[in-house]
Design an enzyme around this catalytic site. Structure first.
Site, PDB file in Angstrom:
ATOM      1  N   ARG A 133       0.834  -1.203   0.000  1.00  8.99           N
ATOM      2  CA  ARG A 133       0.000   0.000   0.000  1.00  8.99           C
ATOM      3  C   ARG A 133       0.868   1.252   0.000  1.00  8.99           C
ATOM      4  O   ARG A 133       1.023   1.913  -1.010  1.00  8.99           O
ATOM      5  CB  ARG A 133      -0.961  -0.029   1.214  1.00  8.99           C
ATOM      6  N   ASP A 134       1.464   1.576   1.127  1.00  6.83           N
ATOM      7  CA  ASP A 134       2.251   2.799   1.225  1.00  6.83           C
ATOM      8  C   ASP A 134       3.457   2.749   0.296  1.00  6.83           C
ATOM      9  O   ASP A 134       3.880   3.776  -0.244  1.00  6.83           O
ATOM     10  CB  ASP A 134       2.698   3.010   2.674  1.00  6.83           C
ATOM     11  N   HIS A 191       5.656   4.603  12.523  1.00  6.55           N
ATOM     12  CA  HIS A 191       5.804   4.551  11.066  1.00  6.55           C
ATOM     13  C   HIS A 191       6.774   5.652  10.647  1.00  6.55           C
ATOM     14  O   HIS A 191       6.498   6.837  10.858  1.00  6.55           O
ATOM     15  CB  HIS A 191       4.428   4.774  10.420  1.00  6.55           C
ATOM     16  N   HIS A 249       9.618   7.353   7.709  1.00  4.73           N
ATOM     17  CA  HIS A 249      10.213   7.471   6.382  1.00  4.73           C
ATOM     18  C   HIS A 249      11.677   7.858   6.546  1.00  4.73           C
ATOM     19  O   HIS A 249      12.046   8.502   7.530  1.00  4.73           O
ATOM     20  CB  HIS A 249       9.461   8.508   5.557  1.00  4.73           C
ATOM     21  N   CYS A 297       3.885   9.659   0.013  1.00  9.30           N
ATOM     22  CA  CYS A 297       2.488  10.079   0.059  1.00  9.30           C
ATOM     23  C   CYS A 297       2.238  11.051  -1.084  1.00  9.30           C
ATOM     24  O   CYS A 297       2.933  12.065  -1.196  1.00  9.30           O
ATOM     25  CB  CYS A 297       2.169  10.750   1.397  1.00  9.30           C
ATOM     26  N   ASN A 337       9.743   4.786   2.770  1.00  9.18           N
ATOM     27  CA  ASN A 337       9.698   4.267   4.135  1.00  9.18           C
ATOM     28  C   ASN A 337      11.037   3.649   4.516  1.00  9.18           C
ATOM     29  O   ASN A 337      11.874   3.342   3.657  1.00  9.18           O
ATOM     30  CB  ASN A 337       8.645   3.154   4.226  1.00  9.18           C
TER      31      ASN A 337
END
Length: 306
Positions: A19-20, A211, A213, A244, A253
């Site tokens: 996803r990300d 989370h 990056h 994003c 990430n």
């Protein structure tokens, strides 16, 4: 060497590459390749995976096949499939699939929340809480992520008091966890230690996920700072993919294989197969047609496998 207290510790892990990791890519992977990425992650020991987001395809074209991806996933009682949602419409879509857990999102600043969701910060928080309550009522797990917890691409510094208050409010909805996201990779370890520790205290016994990056090279150091401050689970993305589309400058990430190396060498168990993650990073780089930013994919493990 890891401190003695860290030896034998268990930490949760969420793989976010499907996803990300993919949502900010110009090249759109096929449904088959996405399913292969997820099944390879499972083979490498991952047991919680963010597999798709249920958002409008014109906003995030890479996620247009969310339902098809989820339908093709293997039925595994030992694996939790997570679907990200931004509102009740997305939640309804997710609940029509076999998604195990809904990931609701709110944002710590008004300008980023408006860009991401068309809402103010507090409006996005109330929507996330509504999604959690709705999902829980439908018998599904749900959690909340607070985006831009450590810095905003539009407003700059973020008041930690505001983030702590948002986390405490989010906890009122009964999520399985609350996550703090460094969406644009600006955090440093001292900042992470302080904020994670405050949120852990504020929402106990609800666990905290983190989370990060690696936009400015501090991602892996931030992972360790979060763990030592009490975070129960860490997100990462195979190969270090990520970003994003609504956050200018949000690079990848932290890489799953790099995080797995950090944890294993520090005596912290996340149930991950480092060699399997490195192999999957190499495979994904081939699919994407380029070398991925994760470091272990370039240099390999240490010590070398026998």
């Amino acid at each position: 060497m890891a401190k003695q207290a860290d030896q034998g510790r268990r930490i949760g892990f969420v793989e976010v590459a499907p996803r990300d990791g993919l949502q900010n890519e110009s090249a759109i992977l096929s449904t088959d390749d996405k399913v292969s990425l997820i099944t390879r992650a499972i083979s490498a020991g991952v047991r919680r995976i963010e597999v798709a987001s249920f958002v409008h395809p014109t906003k995030v074209p890479q996620m247009a096949d969310a339902e098809a991806v989820v339908a093709a996933l293997p039925d595994r009682a030992d694996v939790v499939y997570i679907g990200l949602v931004l509102n009740k419409r997305g939640a309804l879509r997710a609940l029509d699939t076999k998604i195990d857990e809904l990931g609701a999102v709110c944002v710590a600043t008004d300008r980023f929340a408006t860009a991401n969701q068309g809402q103010t910060s507090l409006e996005s928080l109330e929507m996330a809480k509504d999604v959690v309550r709705f999902a829980t009522g439908e018998g599904r797990r749900a959690q909340i992520t607070i985006g831009a917890s450590f810095g905003c691409p539009f407003e700059g510094e973020v008041d930690p008091d505001h983030v702590v208050a948002m986390a405490a409010s989010a906890a009122e909805a009964g999520p399985v966890e609350v996550a703090l996201a460094d969406t644009i990779g600006v955090a440093v370890p001292a900042q992470v230690s302080a904020l994670i520790a405050r949120v852990v205290r504020a929402i106990a016994p609800i666990p905290v996920r983190a989370h990060f990056h690696n936009t400015r090279g501090t991602g892996i150091a931030n992972v360790w700072a979060a763990i030592e401050a009490g975070a129960s689970t860490i997100d990462a993305s195979i190969g270090g993919l990520g970003g994003c589309p609504f956050a200018p400058g949000a690079a990848g990430n932290v890489a799953s294989e790099d995080v797995a190396y950090l944890l294993q060498r520090s005596g912290v168990d996340a149930g991950l197969d480092l060699d399997g993650l490195i192999a999957t990073s190499h495979w994904l780089g081939g699919v994407m047609g380029r070398k991925l930013p994760g470091m272990l994919g370039h240099v390999g493990r240490f010590p070398a496998a026998a």
